[in-house]
Enzyme design. Structure first.
Site, PDB file in Angstrom:
ATOM      1  N   HIS A 148     -35.313  -7.518  49.381  1.00 27.13           N
ATOM      2  CA  HIS A 148     -36.321  -6.457  49.311  1.00 27.13           C
ATOM      3  C   HIS A 148     -37.155  -6.608  48.038  1.00 27.13           C
ATOM      4  O   HIS A 148     -38.382  -6.481  48.060  1.00 27.13           O
ATOM      5  CB  HIS A 148     -35.651  -5.078  49.314  1.00 27.13           C
ATOM      6  CG  HIS A 148     -35.374  -4.530  50.679  1.00 27.13           C
ATOM      7  ND1 HIS A 148     -34.535  -5.159  51.574  1.00 27.13           N
ATOM      8  CD2 HIS A 148     -35.823  -3.394  51.302  1.00 27.13           C
ATOM      9  CE1 HIS A 148     -34.468  -4.443  52.685  1.00 27.13           C
ATOM     10  NE2 HIS A 148     -35.245  -3.375  52.550  1.00 27.13           N
ATOM     11  N   HIS A 204     -27.617  -3.360  46.334  1.00 26.57           N
ATOM     12  CA  HIS A 204     -27.730  -4.453  45.365  1.00 26.57           C
ATOM     13  C   HIS A 204     -27.300  -4.006  43.979  1.00 26.57           C
ATOM     14  O   HIS A 204     -27.458  -2.839  43.612  1.00 26.57           O
ATOM     15  CB  HIS A 204     -29.176  -4.975  45.294  1.00 26.57           C
ATOM     16  CG  HIS A 204     -29.612  -5.719  46.507  1.00 26.57           C
ATOM     17  ND1 HIS A 204     -29.165  -6.992  46.800  1.00 26.57           N
ATOM     18  CD2 HIS A 204     -30.452  -5.373  47.516  1.00 26.57           C
ATOM     19  CE1 HIS A 204     -29.719  -7.398  47.941  1.00 26.57           C
ATOM     20  NE2 HIS A 204     -30.498  -6.430  48.393  1.00 26.57           N
TER      21      HIS A 204
END
EC number: 3.1.3.4
Length: 260
Positions: A148, A204
């Site tokens: 992302h 993440h």
């Protein structure tokens, strides 16, 4: 650019896209997890993300594309400019996707929510053998770097560089006008929001986001510079190919420059 050259350019992007799709399907390296480090991966598994993958791709791809066509509409930029910008943006996104995926597969770092992907019932086996869905578990081993973050910066940082060139943010004729600098920074801020949201979703670690952002911005700048001059160049608003075909009798300032 002739038809053959354009075909070659498009062919490179098709091959990169195929490579991206292939690497999306490959299983990552199964890195051994020690019991004492399980706390790093014991965050909740959140399905409702701030920026789902589909929305992120729409933003990363359509933002630079929209700016390219907006510049053409507002400033009457020629077809060469728009074509070169599209080639540069698509190359940045394609290269970013392939490099990010390959690194993910090699590193195989578990995501912060990996524990609950591996053990949906919250009960870990002594040998740490996962009992969760195989696809969910494999996806949980693709934390580093953040896709992302890299895609957000590849697309939105390119949009920033493109805006900076068109608005002459860093040339003598464009400095001292704060709205231009704000326009340049806006896509970068949006990219940072998308990247940081991945830590809020527990998808993440901060290192994944930082490195992913750096990868995306690097490809955005390198690919932009393959087709456009430095942002400090007095003719930074024109692609290299457009400058090469400019008639010697025409002044550089007469083409594609927005004076505000």
């Amino acid at each position: 650019m002739g038809t053959a050259a354009l075909g070659a350019e498009l062919g490179v992007r098709v091959l990169l896209f195929v490579a991206f799709l292939v690497t999306e399907l490959l299983p990552p390296f199964q890195r051994r997890i020690q019991p004492e480090e399980l706390w790093l991966y014991r965050n909740p598994y959140v399905e409702a993300e701030y920026f789902p993958t589909g929305r992120m791709f729409v933003i990363a791809f359509l933002t630079p594309l929209s700016l390219i066509f907006l510049a053409k509409f507002l400033r009457k930029a020629d077809a060469t400019d728009s074509k070169q910008a599209c080639l540069a943006a698509s190359l940045a996104l394609a290269l970013n996707g392939v490099f990010t995926n390959i690194i993910k597969l090699i590193v195989g770092r578990p995501r912060p929510d990996f524990f609950y992907r591996c053990f949906p019932d919250g009960l870990a086996h002594s040998d740490l053998t996962c009992t969760g869905d195989e696809d969910v578990v494999n996806e949980g081993r693709k934390s580093f770097p953040s896709g992302h973050s890299s895609f957000a910066f590849a697309g939105l940082a390119f949009a920033s560089f493109y805006l900076a060139g068109k608005l002459h943010c860093f040339t003598p004729q464009g400095r001292g006008k704060s709205w231009r600098l704000c326009a340049f920074l806006s896509p970068l801020l949006f990219a940072a929001v998308i990247a940081l949201s991945r830590t809020c979703d527990y998808k993440h670690h901060w290192q994944d986001v930082l490195v992913g952002s750096m990868i995306g911005m690097t490809f955005a700048y390198v690919c932009y510079r393959q087709y456009y001059p430095p942002l400090t160049d007095v003719e930074c608003h024109k692609p290299f190919q457009d400058k090469h075909k400019l008639p010697s009798s025409q002044k550089p300032s007469e083409l594609h420059h927005l004076e505000i």
